[in-house]
Design a protein around this motif. Structure first.
Motif, PDB file in Angstrom:
ATOM      1  N   LYS A  79       0.875  -1.168   0.166  1.00 24.91           N
ATOM      2  CA  LYS A  79       0.102  -0.007   0.017  1.00 24.91           C
ATOM      3  C   LYS A  79       0.782   1.295   0.117  1.00 24.91           C
ATOM      4  N   LYS A  80       2.092   1.251   0.544  1.00 25.07           N
ATOM      5  CA  LYS A  80       3.009   2.280   0.725  1.00 25.07           C
ATOM      6  C   LYS A  80       3.534   2.621  -0.760  1.00 25.07           C
ATOM      7  N   LEU A  81       3.773   1.322  -1.401  1.00 22.21           N
ATOM      8  CA  LEU A  81       4.431   1.490  -2.567  1.00 22.21           C
ATOM      9  C   LEU A  81       3.381   1.957  -3.756  1.00 22.21           C
ATOM     10  N   THR A  82       2.105   1.835  -3.643  1.00 19.71           N
ATOM     11  CA  THR A  82       1.020   1.907  -4.681  1.00 19.71           C
ATOM     12  C   THR A  82       0.682   3.469  -4.534  1.00 19.71           C
ATOM     13  N   SER A  83       0.784   3.925  -3.069  1.00 22.02           N
ATOM     14  CA  SER A  83       0.228   5.403  -2.890  1.00 22.02           C
ATOM     15  C   SER A  83       1.532   6.310  -2.783  1.00 22.02           C
ATOM     16  N   ARG A  84       2.733   5.774  -2.923  1.00 24.15           N
ATOM     17  CA  ARG A  84       3.883   6.625  -2.854  1.00 24.15           C
ATOM     18  C   ARG A  84       4.087   7.413  -1.655  1.00 24.15           C
ATOM     19  N   SER A  85       3.569   6.753  -0.649  1.00 25.97           N
ATOM     20  CA  SER A  85       3.688   7.693   0.690  1.00 25.97           C
ATOM     21  C   SER A  85       4.008   6.482   1.890  1.00 25.97           C
ATOM     22  N   HIS A  86       3.958   7.237   2.886  1.00 22.95           N
ATOM     23  CA  HIS A  86       4.260   6.298   4.227  1.00 22.95           C
ATOM     24  C   HIS A  86       2.892   5.648   4.813  1.00 22.95           C
ATOM     25  N   LYS A  87       1.907   6.051   4.221  1.00 24.65           N
ATOM     26  CA  LYS A  87       0.828   5.426   4.815  1.00 24.65           C
ATOM     27  C   LYS A  87       0.348   4.228   4.134  1.00 24.65           C
ATOM     28  N   GLY A  88       0.381   3.268   4.842  1.00 31.28           N
ATOM     29  CA  GLY A  88       0.315   1.798   4.565  1.00 31.28           C
ATOM     30  C   GLY A  88      -1.182   1.410   4.856  1.00 31.28           C
ATOM     31  N   LEU A  89      -1.318   0.289   5.589  1.00 34.19           N
ATOM     32  CA  LEU A  89      -2.592  -0.278   6.290  1.00 34.19           C
ATOM     33  C   LEU A  89      -3.098   0.926   7.498  1.00 34.19           C
ATOM     34  N   PRO A  90      -4.211   1.044   7.471  1.00 38.31           N
ATOM     35  CA  PRO A  90      -4.764   1.888   8.781  1.00 38.31           C
ATOM     36  C   PRO A  90      -4.007   1.529   9.897  1.00 38.31           C
ATOM     37  N   GLY A  91      -3.687   2.378  10.757  1.00 39.47           N
ATOM     38  CA  GLY A  91      -3.083   1.794  11.927  1.00 39.47           C
ATOM     39  C   GLY A  91      -3.730   1.025  12.706  1.00 39.47           C
ATOM     40  N   LYS A  92      -5.220   1.210  12.828  1.00 32.89           N
ATOM     41  CA  LYS A  92      -6.001   0.524  13.832  1.00 32.89           C
ATOM     42  C   LYS A  92      -6.211  -0.739  13.342  1.00 32.89           C
ATOM     43  N   LEU A  93      -6.553  -0.952  11.913  1.00 30.63           N
ATOM     44  CA  LEU A  93      -6.752  -2.158  11.361  1.00 30.63           C
ATOM     45  C   LEU A  93      -5.343  -3.095  11.181  1.00 30.63           C
ATOM     46  N   ARG A  94      -4.291  -2.566  11.400  1.00 27.19           N
ATOM     47  CA  ARG A  94      -2.987  -3.208  11.131  1.00 27.19           C
ATOM     48  C   ARG A  94      -2.953  -3.769  12.942  1.00 27.19           C
ATOM     49  N   LEU A  95      -3.146  -2.975  13.659  1.00 28.40           N
ATOM     50  CA  LEU A  95      -3.059  -3.507  15.063  1.00 28.40           C
ATOM     51  C   LEU A  95      -3.874  -4.612  15.484  1.00 28.40           C
ATOM     52  N   VAL A  96      -5.217  -4.400  14.901  1.00 27.80           N
ATOM     53  CA  VAL A  96      -6.220  -5.423  15.191  1.00 27.80           C
ATOM     54  C   VAL A  96      -5.874  -6.923  14.749  1.00 27.80           C
ATOM     55  N   LEU A  97      -5.522  -6.637  13.343  1.00 26.66           N
ATOM     56  CA  LEU A  97      -4.846  -7.954  12.814  1.00 26.66           C
ATOM     57  C   LEU A  97      -3.565  -8.601  13.747  1.00 26.66           C
ATOM     58  N   GLU A  98      -2.783  -7.784  14.064  1.00 23.82           N
ATOM     59  CA  GLU A  98      -1.624  -8.111  14.885  1.00 23.82           C
ATOM     60  C   GLU A  98      -2.028  -8.665  16.297  1.00 23.82           C
ATOM     61  N   ILE A  99      -2.832  -8.168  16.947  1.00 20.19           N
ATOM     62  CA  ILE A  99      -3.492  -8.516  18.101  1.00 20.19           C
ATOM     63  C   ILE A  99      -4.144 -10.173  17.770  1.00 20.19           C
ATOM     64  N   GLY A 100      -4.881 -10.097  16.884  1.00 13.83           N
ATOM     65  CA  GLY A 100      -5.781 -11.301  16.692  1.00 13.83           C
ATOM     66  C   GLY A 100      -4.772 -12.467  16.513  1.00 13.83           C
ATOM     67  N   ILE A 101      -3.924 -12.303  15.704  1.00 16.71           N
ATOM     68  CA  ILE A 101      -2.797 -13.264  15.509  1.00 16.71           C
ATOM     69  C   ILE A 101      -2.154 -13.910  16.845  1.00 16.71           C
TER      70      ILE A 101
END
Length: 362
Positions: free
Chosen positions: A120-142
């Protein structure tokens, strides 16, 4: 796989008895992962370059030199680490061992999160990848799922228990709170390594050092004789994780060949999240969570620098460091990148030795 296929033949062919030994299979895993990294590295890098025309997005508010020296360098090099680790572990480890599968799945899961984030960072050419909350939820779930699995298969006297280093028989019964603590260790470790990955070779060597320490810890904890002698809490079956650790050491060493200054590829979130999560999971399994904070103290220091910087700016409007994480602070002060990297490696080595000393101080 080789263990499961060849050890039954040991009675007829004495050579195959070697595959019963963790040390032999660990050595095989190191060499296999290293060779795979050297062989697959150029192909992976060329593939990443073909897909990433402009390379990893470089922060405009970061050190000025990065815009000149790092522009165009491809990211997602963690794919190379994941391939080498997975193939080597599947080849040399006992695949009937559930701890091996837990660490492999957590490593792969966090690698997948990092891959999507990098993409997502590459396609948007920015440092904003996955939304922070979504990424954290996925990490916590695993992490929570892995913590529950670990708890279910752990010896009864260790279930829901949190071990304290320096004390021979200290076990805190956290009940179901243990799942939350274990998840914090895994998620925290993953993101701490992620924050440290900012300069060529900076994160991968401390990862390699910490992994080497935990290879020894897993071996000792999984061996009833050594665990009893050292006063450690024995975890039957955890010794097999030494093979995984060996594979990660070999893969890290191979990746460093391409990541050494000037880097041909960056590991990206794909590599940093997966490596950090692997370390956190192994620490939870072996009941050495607090020792990880010592051995991986460099990662902790980098994370704390970010927390302090953000807290200070929000409360006072002033920054404690010229830039966070900490390695960027020293860049802003004029330190050369190789100087920062090597000195941080030295710090990581010292902290690893301190962490190892806890095995005897009981």
């Amino acid at each position: 796989m080789l263990y499961n296929l060849l050890t039954p033949l040991a009675e007829d062919f004495i050579f195959f008895n070697l595959f019963r030994y963790l040390t032999f299979r660990g050595g095989g895993a190191v060499i296999t992962a290293l060779i795979l990294s050297f062989v697959l590295g150029p192909w992976v890098i060329n593939w990443l370059k073909a897909k990433q025309k402009e390379g990893q997005p470089i922060r405009e508010d970061g050190p000025e030199t990065h815009l000149l020296t790092k522009k165009g360098t491809p990211t997602m090099g963690g794919v190379l680490i994941l391939l080498a680790v997975a193939i080597s572990t599947l080849l040399w480890a006992d695949l009937s061992n559930q701890y091996v599968w837990i660490v492999l799945l957590v490593t792969g899961g966090y690698g997948a999160i990092g891959f999507v984030d990098d993409y997502k960072k590459l396609t948007s050419r920015s440092h904003k990848g996955l939304p922070g909350k979504l990424r954290l939820v996925l990490e916590i779930g695993i992490a929570v799922a892995a913590a529950y699995w670990i708890t279910v298969i752990s010896p009864e006297h260790l279930q829901f228990r949190f071990a304290l280093p320096f004390f021979k028989d200290a076990l805190l019964n956290l009940s179901w709170l243990f799942l939350a603590v274990a998840a914090v260790v895994m998620v925290g470790s993953a993101n701490a390594v992620n924050l440290t990955d900012g300069l060529d070779g900076l994160a991968i060597v401390p990862v390699m050092i910490a992994t080497g320490v935990f290879a020894l810890i897993a071996y000792l904890v999984g061996n009833a004789v050594f665990a009893n002698y050292l006063g450690l809490h024995g975890v039957p079956g955890s010794g097999e994780l030494a093979v995984f650790c060996a594979a990660l050491v070999g893969a890290s060493l191979g990746f460093l060949w391409f990541n050494a200054p000037p880097a041909m590829v960056f590991m990206g979130d794909t590599g940093s999240l997966s490596c950090g999560a692997a370390l956190g999971t192994i620490a939870v399994i072996t009941r050495h969570e607090l020792v990880l904070a010592i051995v991986g103290g460099l990662f902790v220091l980098e994370t704390v620098s970010v927390i302090v910087q953000v807290a200070s700016f929000k409360m006072t409007g002033k920054r404690v460091f010229r830039m966070a994480p900490l390695h960027h602070h020293f860049e802003k002060k004029g330190w050369a990148e190789p100087t920062i990297v090597i000195r941080f490696w030295i710090i990581a080595s010292i902290l690893a030795l301190i962490g190892l000393s806890t095995l005897k101080i009981r």
